[in-house]
Design a protein around this motif. Structure first.
Motif: not given
Ligand SMILES: *[C@@H]1O[C@H](CO)[C@@H](O)[C@H](O)[C@H]1NC(C)=O
Ligand SMILES: [Ca+2]
Ligand SMILES: [Ca+2]
Length: 369
Positions: A315-336
């Motif tokens: 059950n990892p929860t990532g680093p205890p602090s940071g500047i940015d948050k992780v987002k996942k999955g890409g969007s309708y704007m993603c092209h290879k």
């Protein structure tokens, strides 16, 4: 601002882009970069440090506290309707999986190394949170999003009307197709002259990380960790690129709302959608989850780092602090060619106060809601 630029140097080591003065960049200025290394500029949507939110928020006013169900116990009837508004959830049975990849599409994003992760079971929304669902949250709680407080949000140039575009003088230097638009918010996703009337079943956009946390908390849920999100994305498949396998378009079919054509100038809409699609418009993965890749990017609860231990984690929860948050999955704007991030192992980041016309979320919970 200086700090974002410094970080930008650090992350991408790409001097030419930083020196590219606002507005003077050719839209294809990223052609020189390794394929997908910079992507859609999605990580560059930082709010200028000079801009302060209208209200300072004290600890007790964290949206998650203020809008939790506990804090709203006496709020109006309509509970039943509200409940029906919630997304259906599906049980994601815990287990072991290989997180990340040893064959990263975008090494600079910290997609690797591949590592063994053990997760407990949890429930996940089968869909991205929709405009309608967010609207019901707002009507019950009176919640005001960060974009509404700041008075602006980032909108992809390609979906702005000419009249709004003509009033804008700023751009994101590294990604000139992102424009900070006054009056853009979840209610006005393509700018002030747009609305969500015909898009109630589309993913809510222009929500910051705190907005997403507030919604999930109100629904007695929470944001997924990055590990939970990725495990869910894989849908029971091992070491595959996409939620459905390794082929982007099996049998010529589209399995996600992505970008076809020439980014950022021409979106052919071959998958049926130039912008967001109604949630669940494409096939579900093996766990019954829709739009895990494509449509809207999805916030996770983890702080961003590109350094990962190969030790097995539970059950990892990532680093205890940071500047940015992780987002996942890409969007309708993603092209290879620009944003090869519609893979389960792919990842990107934004400051928690960022909001944009391609970023949304879904919630999870330990118990069925
Ligand atoms: C919402 O936008 C549509 C066009 O997309 C327009 O026809 C309609 O009048 C707008 N509705 C409101 C309430 O502004
Ligand atoms: Ca599309
Ligand atoms: Ca998505």
């Amino acid at each position: 601002m200086l700090r974002s630029f410094a970080l930008f140097f650090f992350v991408f080591g790409c001097v030419s882009k930083v020196l590219c003065v606002q507005g003077s960049c050719g839209t294809r200025s990223e052609d020189a970069a390794p394929q997908g290394a910079v992507g859609c500029g999605c990580g560059q949507l930082r709010r200028d440090g000079a801009v302060e939110p209208v209200e300072d928020r004290t600890a007790s006013e964290e949206p998650a506290d203020k809008y939790s169900r506990g804090a709203n116990e006496r709020l109006p009837e309509g509970r039943a309707d509200e409940k029906e508004m919630q997304s259906q959830m599906v049980l994601i049975t815990g287990g072991e999986f290989l997180m990340g990849t040893d064959d990263p599409g975008i090494p600079a994003d910290g997609e690797g190394p591949q590592r063994l992760v053990l997760l407990d079971s949890f429930y996940m929304d089968i869909q991205e949170v929709t405009n309608q669902q967010f609207q019901s949250f707002v009507s019950v709680t009176g919640y005001v999003t960060e974009a509404e407080k700041f008075g602006d949000s980032f909108v992809f140039e390609g979906i702005l009307s000419e009249s709004v575009k003509n009033q804008i003088t700023q751009a994101v230097a590294a990604a000139p197709w992102w424009l900070p638009v006054k009056g853009a918010s979840w209610k006005h996703p393509d700018g002030p002259d747009s609305n969500i009337t015909d898009r109630l079943d589309h993913p809510v956009l222009h929500v910051s990380w705190a907005d997403a946390v507030a919604y999930c908390s109100w629904a007695n849920k929470r944001l997924p960790t990055e590990a939970e999100w990725e495990y869910a994305c894989r849908g029971g498949l091992k070491d595959r690129l996409y939620p459905w396998g390794n082929k982007l378009n099996p049998k010529g079919q589209h399995y996600a709302n992505l970008w076809q054509g020439d980014f950022p100038n021409h979106n052919s809409g071959e998958d049926g959608y130039i912008k967001t699609s109604p949630v669940m418009s494409f096939p579900a993965n093996g766990f019954g989850l829709y739009d895990m890749v494509g449509n809207a990017w999805e916030w996770t609860s983890d702080w961003w780092t590109v350094h990962h231990s190969t030790d097995q984690q539970h059950n990892p929860t990532g680093p205890p602090s940071g500047i940015d948050k992780v987002k996942k999955g890409g969007s309708y704007m993603c092209h290879k060619s620009y944003c090869y991030r519609y893979r389960c192992a792919a990842r990107s980041q934004n400051t928690p106060d960022s909001s944009a016309s391609n970023l949304g979320f879904r919630c999870v919970s330990r118990e069925q809601r």
